[in-house]
Design a protein around this motif. Structure first.
Motif, PDB file in Angstrom:
ATOM      1  N   VAL A 153       0.840  -1.196   0.000  1.00 55.63           N
ATOM      2  CA  VAL A 153       0.000   0.000   0.000  1.00 55.63           C
ATOM      3  C   VAL A 153       0.873   1.244   0.000  1.00 55.63           C
ATOM      4  O   VAL A 153       0.651   2.189  -0.755  1.00 55.63           O
ATOM      5  N   LYS A 154       1.898   1.249   0.824  1.00 54.16           N
ATOM      6  CA  LYS A 154       2.733   2.437   0.958  1.00 54.16           C
ATOM      7  C   LYS A 154       3.644   2.646  -0.250  1.00 54.16           C
ATOM      8  O   LYS A 154       4.042   3.761  -0.551  1.00 54.16           O
ATOM      9  N   SER A 155       3.996   1.566  -0.936  1.00 57.37           N
ATOM     10  CA  SER A 155       5.004   1.631  -1.971  1.00 57.37           C
ATOM     11  C   SER A 155       4.600   2.480  -3.165  1.00 57.37           C
ATOM     12  O   SER A 155       5.434   2.868  -3.962  1.00 57.37           O
ATOM     13  N   TYR A 156       3.336   2.777  -3.292  1.00 51.13           N
ATOM     14  CA  TYR A 156       2.916   3.594  -4.417  1.00 51.13           C
ATOM     15  C   TYR A 156       3.425   5.025  -4.277  1.00 51.13           C
ATOM     16  O   TYR A 156       3.488   5.768  -5.237  1.00 51.13           O
ATOM     17  N   GLY A 157       3.778   5.421  -3.056  1.00 50.17           N
ATOM     18  CA  GLY A 157       4.297   6.758  -2.832  1.00 50.17           C
ATOM     19  C   GLY A 157       3.202   7.762  -2.536  1.00 50.17           C
ATOM     20  O   GLY A 157       2.046   7.569  -2.868  1.00 50.17           O
ATOM     21  N   LYS A 158       3.559   8.836  -1.928  1.00 47.60           N
ATOM     22  CA  LYS A 158       2.584   9.832  -1.505  1.00 47.60           C
ATOM     23  C   LYS A 158       1.745  10.397  -2.646  1.00 47.60           C
ATOM     24  O   LYS A 158       0.555  10.579  -2.489  1.00 47.60           O
ATOM     25  N   GLY A 178      -4.648   8.347  -2.705  1.00 44.87           N
ATOM     26  CA  GLY A 178      -5.600   9.364  -2.304  1.00 44.87           C
ATOM     27  C   GLY A 178      -5.694  10.499  -3.302  1.00 44.87           C
ATOM     28  O   GLY A 178      -5.171  10.439  -4.415  1.00 44.87           O
ATOM     29  N   GLY A 179      -6.370  11.543  -2.889  1.00 41.79           N
ATOM     30  CA  GLY A 179      -6.597  12.690  -3.747  1.00 41.79           C
ATOM     31  C   GLY A 179      -7.925  13.328  -3.389  1.00 41.79           C
ATOM     32  O   GLY A 179      -8.693  12.792  -2.592  1.00 41.79           O
ATOM     33  N   PRO A 180      -8.211  14.472  -3.947  1.00 43.79           N
ATOM     34  CA  PRO A 180      -9.470  15.154  -3.633  1.00 43.79           C
ATOM     35  C   PRO A 180     -10.672  14.336  -4.096  1.00 43.79           C
ATOM     36  O   PRO A 180     -10.599  13.608  -5.082  1.00 43.79           O
ATOM     37  N   PHE A 181     -11.765  14.448  -3.356  1.00 48.59           N
ATOM     38  CA  PHE A 181     -12.988  13.753  -3.745  1.00 48.59           C
ATOM     39  C   PHE A 181     -14.178  14.689  -3.612  1.00 48.59           C
ATOM     40  O   PHE A 181     -14.153  15.650  -2.831  1.00 48.59           O
ATOM     41  N   ASN A 182     -15.189  14.435  -4.389  1.00 46.91           N
ATOM     42  CA  ASN A 182     -16.421  15.211  -4.339  1.00 46.91           C
ATOM     43  C   ASN A 182     -17.573  14.241  -4.153  1.00 46.91           C
ATOM     44  O   ASN A 182     -18.003  13.588  -5.101  1.00 46.91           O
ATOM     45  N   GLU A 185     -20.389   4.658  -9.053  1.00 44.76           N
ATOM     46  CA  GLU A 185     -19.217   5.019  -9.847  1.00 44.76           C
ATOM     47  C   GLU A 185     -18.331   6.011  -9.104  1.00 44.76           C
ATOM     48  O   GLU A 185     -17.095   5.904  -9.143  1.00 44.76           O
ATOM     49  N   GLU A 186     -18.930   6.955  -8.408  1.00 40.88           N
ATOM     50  CA  GLU A 186     -18.143   7.921  -7.640  1.00 40.88           C
ATOM     51  C   GLU A 186     -17.358   7.226  -6.535  1.00 40.88           C
ATOM     52  O   GLU A 186     -16.162   7.500  -6.338  1.00 40.88           O
ATOM     53  N   ILE A 187     -18.026   6.330  -5.833  1.00 41.53           N
ATOM     54  CA  ILE A 187     -17.349   5.598  -4.753  1.00 41.53           C
ATOM     55  C   ILE A 187     -16.240   4.718  -5.326  1.00 41.53           C
ATOM     56  O   ILE A 187     -15.142   4.615  -4.758  1.00 41.53           O
ATOM     57  N   ARG A 188     -16.506   4.099  -6.451  1.00 41.75           N
ATOM     58  CA  ARG A 188     -15.501   3.242  -7.084  1.00 41.75           C
ATOM     59  C   ARG A 188     -14.248   4.038  -7.431  1.00 41.75           C
ATOM     60  O   ARG A 188     -13.121   3.585  -7.210  1.00 41.75           O
ATOM     61  N   GLN A 189     -14.423   5.237  -7.953  1.00 43.28           N
ATOM     62  CA  GLN A 189     -13.290   6.068  -8.344  1.00 43.28           C
ATOM     63  C   GLN A 189     -12.492   6.538  -7.122  1.00 43.28           C
ATOM     64  O   GLN A 189     -11.258   6.545  -7.147  1.00 43.28           O
ATOM     65  N   VAL A 190     -13.200   6.926  -6.068  1.00 44.76           N
ATOM     66  CA  VAL A 190     -12.500   7.376  -4.856  1.00 44.76           C
ATOM     67  C   VAL A 190     -11.734   6.208  -4.228  1.00 44.76           C
ATOM     68  O   VAL A 190     -10.577   6.356  -3.835  1.00 44.76           O
ATOM     69  N   ALA A 191     -12.381   5.051  -4.145  1.00 47.84           N
ATOM     70  CA  ALA A 191     -11.712   3.869  -3.586  1.00 47.84           C
ATOM     71  C   ALA A 191     -10.484   3.510  -4.409  1.00 47.84           C
ATOM     72  O   ALA A 191      -9.427   3.169  -3.858  1.00 47.84           O
ATOM     73  N   LYS A 192     -10.602   3.606  -5.706  1.00 44.19           N
ATOM     74  CA  LYS A 192      -9.476   3.302  -6.594  1.00 44.19           C
ATOM     75  C   LYS A 192      -8.318   4.253  -6.352  1.00 44.19           C
ATOM     76  O   LYS A 192      -7.150   3.836  -6.345  1.00 44.19           O
ATOM     77  N   SER A 193      -8.605   5.519  -6.119  1.00 46.56           N
ATOM     78  CA  SER A 193      -7.540   6.499  -5.897  1.00 46.56           C
ATOM     79  C   SER A 193      -6.776   6.218  -4.604  1.00 46.56           C
ATOM     80  O   SER A 193      -5.603   6.564  -4.485  1.00 46.56           O
ATOM     81  N   ARG A 238      -6.338   3.145  -3.517  1.00 43.19           N
ATOM     82  CA  ARG A 238      -5.888   1.752  -3.654  1.00 43.19           C
ATOM     83  C   ARG A 238      -6.659   0.830  -2.705  1.00 43.19           C
ATOM     84  O   ARG A 238      -6.106  -0.113  -2.142  1.00 43.19           O
ATOM     85  N   VAL A 239      -7.950   1.128  -2.519  1.00 40.75           N
ATOM     86  CA  VAL A 239      -8.793   0.319  -1.644  1.00 40.75           C
ATOM     87  C   VAL A 239      -9.453  -0.790  -2.456  1.00 40.75           C
ATOM     88  O   VAL A 239     -10.083  -0.522  -3.483  1.00 40.75           O
ATOM     89  N   TYR A 240      -9.306  -2.008  -1.980  1.00 42.98           N
ATOM     90  CA  TYR A 240      -9.968  -3.142  -2.616  1.00 42.98           C
ATOM     91  C   TYR A 240     -11.410  -3.226  -2.127  1.00 42.98           C
ATOM     92  O   TYR A 240     -11.660  -3.195  -0.929  1.00 42.98           O
ATOM     93  N   VAL A 241     -12.359  -3.286  -3.060  1.00 40.84           N
ATOM     94  CA  VAL A 241     -13.777  -3.405  -2.713  1.00 40.84           C
ATOM     95  C   VAL A 241     -14.419  -4.453  -3.610  1.00 40.84           C
ATOM     96  O   VAL A 241     -14.235  -4.439  -4.834  1.00 40.84           O
ATOM     97  N   SER A 242     -15.165  -5.368  -3.017  1.00 43.21           N
ATOM     98  CA  SER A 242     -15.861  -6.390  -3.780  1.00 43.21           C
ATOM     99  C   SER A 242     -17.229  -6.640  -3.162  1.00 43.21           C
ATOM    100  O   SER A 242     -17.342  -6.932  -1.978  1.00 43.21           O
ATOM    101  N   SER A 243     -18.276  -6.485  -3.979  1.00 39.74           N
ATOM    102  CA  SER A 243     -19.648  -6.729  -3.516  1.00 39.74           C
ATOM    103  C   SER A 243     -20.396  -7.470  -4.617  1.00 39.74           C
ATOM    104  O   SER A 243     -20.003  -7.421  -5.788  1.00 39.74           O
TER     105      SER A 243
END
Length: 231
Positions: free
Chosen positions: A48-53, A57-61, A154-162, A164-169
């Protein structure tokens, strides 16, 4: 005449040496197994950390569950440390435990660092069921400072992706049908400029997280950083 290669008697000394060697090997193998398991867990965490700062993450709306209005983190959370957790309100045990831990971190921080210096954030990864009303009531159970967010799938998917959160439903469920959501279990610490600082896994205690945050906070202030506290 005795044969030179005749077998020597199995003495108590030999037995002790045999047992000692066996116990030593057993302890060695156990130690190696624990070391390998620990390295594997650490490798998963470092993934998780290896991707670098810049890459986590990033801004979300999203929709602020408290107000039902859109919330732009780039402006609303600018100047504040944030601790972000992705979960879902129907989670039976892990999410409540982690959010209780996050609340404890915030309370420790209030005592040792100051009030309103760390914003706890909950983002649902189950927007099909987690409406603003549901999320609003849910976060109230954990901490009065906690902000809850939801949005479209779709919004949640994009934020989770930013993050690097794994989500499966389940892709398709009948209305009213119960189901679980599989997701990563991390706190993400973001600095007042919205940059990734650190992440904390499930096995990290509230005290350890608070101590870590205090170090980052003091470093940020020492380097001239400014904190904008929420009212």
């Amino acid at each position: 005449m005795l044969l030179k290669n005749a077998a020597r008697p199995f003495t108590l000394k030999a037995a002790a040496l045999f047992l000692g060697t066996g116990v030593g090997l057993l302890l060695f193998f156990r130690s190696e197994k624990e070391r390998v398991m620990k390295e594997r867990e650490e490798k998963q965490r470092e993934t998780v950390k290896s991707y670098g700062k810049p890459k986590i993450g990033g801004p979300f709306n999203l929709v602020n569950a408290e107000t039902g209005e859109r919330f732009d983190s780039a402006t609303e959370l600018a100047g504040q440390f944030q601790m972000i957790y992705f979960g879902f309100t129907h989670c039976p045990d892990i999410c409540p435990e982690e959010l209780d831990k996050m609340a404890e971190v915030v309370d420790i921080t209030k005592k040792e660092v100051g009030d309103k210096v760390l914003v706890p954030v909950f983002i649902t990864c189950d927007p099909r069921r987690d409406t603003p009303k549901v999320v609003k009531e849910y976060v109230k159970d954990f901490h009065p400072d906690m902000l809850g967010f939801t949005g479209s799938q779709e919004e949640i998917r994009q934020v989770a992706k930013s993050f690097r959160v794994y989500v499966s439903s389940p892709p398709a469920v009948a209305e009213g049908e119960d189901y679980l959501v599989d997701h990563s279990i991390f706190f993400y610490l973001m600095d007042p400029e919205g940059k990734f600082v650190d992440c904390y896994a499930k096995d990290t205690t509230a005290e350890e997280v608070a101590t870590s945050f205090k170090k980052y906070y003091e470093q940020y202030i020492a380097e001239g950083g400014k904190i904008k506290k929420l009212e």
